[in-house]
Write an enzyme that holds these catalytic residues in place. Structure first.
Site, PDB file in Angstrom:
ATOM      1  N   PRO A  22       3.864  73.632  49.033  1.00 58.28           N
ATOM      2  CA  PRO A  22       4.427  72.541  48.238  1.00 58.28           C
ATOM      3  C   PRO A  22       4.571  71.278  49.076  1.00 58.28           C
ATOM      4  O   PRO A  22       5.125  71.315  50.177  1.00 58.28           O
ATOM      5  CB  PRO A  22       5.796  73.094  47.812  1.00 58.28           C
ATOM      6  CG  PRO A  22       5.644  74.581  47.892  1.00 58.28           C
ATOM      7  CD  PRO A  22       4.715  74.822  49.037  1.00 58.28           C
ATOM      8  N   GLU A  23       4.039  70.172  48.570  1.00 61.78           N
ATOM      9  CA  GLU A  23       4.106  68.901  49.278  1.00 61.78           C
ATOM     10  C   GLU A  23       5.177  68.022  48.634  1.00 61.78           C
ATOM     11  O   GLU A  23       5.907  68.461  47.757  1.00 61.78           O
ATOM     12  CB  GLU A  23       2.733  68.228  49.261  1.00 61.78           C
ATOM     13  CG  GLU A  23       1.618  69.062  49.866  1.00 61.78           C
ATOM     14  CD  GLU A  23       1.746  69.235  51.380  1.00 61.78           C
ATOM     15  OE1 GLU A  23       2.614  68.585  51.988  1.00 61.78           O
ATOM     16  OE2 GLU A  23       0.982  70.031  51.942  1.00 61.78           O
TER      17      GLU A  23
END
Length: 271
Positions: A2-3
């Site tokens: 997840p960014e």
């Protein structure tokens, strides 16, 4: 992993619902990347005042101290009044008066760390080296260009490092560089002020659109409602090796940079 957009989408999906909630119980399962820092029972009775984000960290402000949450490689949060029974990969849980917040992390690279405040040594260790927030007013184009001029590495690698600007992960770096017309292998120090300004604008544009579309779901990301993201469906270059560029028709190329895949158009993106 997840960014920034996925972390921000996660925050937006539960922040308003948990604000003001009192913690009735806290459960810590198998060890995560770092220790919690206090006995988990000491979280009971505290109140969640709000949820902020710094880079890829979620900051749960409590009436006493705060929790730093990181989703690691494959973590996700869920929040609701009635969650299913805890599974083998559910490693942290806050049971509150407004619902239960649960961290699901099959690979256990995520983290939940309690700190007294952001000035504490542990908070400074985790947050102190982070660059400018790209979606905030503090993302200054002059400071951005100055940070790039001090780095000789390839611009894609500098974006991923997170010490000039935070949260521009692999997907979004490829997309922003395409939008700005910059070859990912170009040395960051060689970017002129106008090209740095175009990249600055492209980063903000790409990340804002990613948040609007719920982030990117390539494997198992979902927000705290259990909803997937759809930004990857509109990607211009990421994951499109060999396919025609949506602008010029040239086949998209893929290379390896720092053990990560980089996608670019050899015609639209210049050195």
């Amino acid at each position: 992993m997840p960014e920034l957009p996925e972390v921000e989408v996660t925050r937006l999906s539960f922040a308003d619902r948990i604000a003001g909630a009192r913690i009735g119980a806290a459960v810590l399962g198998k060890p995560l990347r770092w220790p919690l820092g206090i006995p988990v029972q000491q979280l009971t009775g505290r109140t969640v005042r709000g949820v902020r984000r710094r880079g890829k960290y979620l900051l749960l402000d409590l009436d006493e101290g705060l929790l730093l949450l990181h989703l690691g490689m494959s973590g996700s949060l869920s929040f609701g009044p009635q969650l299913p029974p805890r599974g083998v990969h559910d490693h942290f849980e806050l049971v509150t008066t407004r619902g239960t917040l649960r961290l699901h992390d099959p690979r256990r690279f995520g983290a939940v760390v309690f700190v007294p405040d952001e000035a504490s040594p542990q908070a400074r260790k985790l947050l102190g080296g982070l660059g400018m927030e790209p979606l905030s007013d503090d993302f200054d184009v002059v400071a951005f260009h100055a940070g790039l001029k001090a780095r000789r590495a390839a611009i894609k690698q500098v974006l991923l490092a997170g010490d000039v600007v935070v949260g521009v992960g692999n997907i979004y770096a490829s997309e922003a560089l395409f939008l700005a017309g910059i070859r990912p292998t170009l040395s960051a120090a060689r970017l002129s002020r106008p090209r740095a300004a175009r990249l600055h604008a492209a980063i903000r544009d790409v990340l804002a659109r990613a948040v609007e579309k719920g982030g990117s779901t390539l494997r198992d990301f979902s927000n705290a409602h259990g909803e997937n993201g759809y930004f990857q469906l509109d990607a211009m270059v990421y994951g499109r090796e060999g396919q025609p560029c949506r602008v010029c028709g040239t086949p998209i190329k893929a290379i390896r940079q720092g053990q990560r895949s980089t996608f670019y158009c050899p015609t639209c993106q210049k050195n």
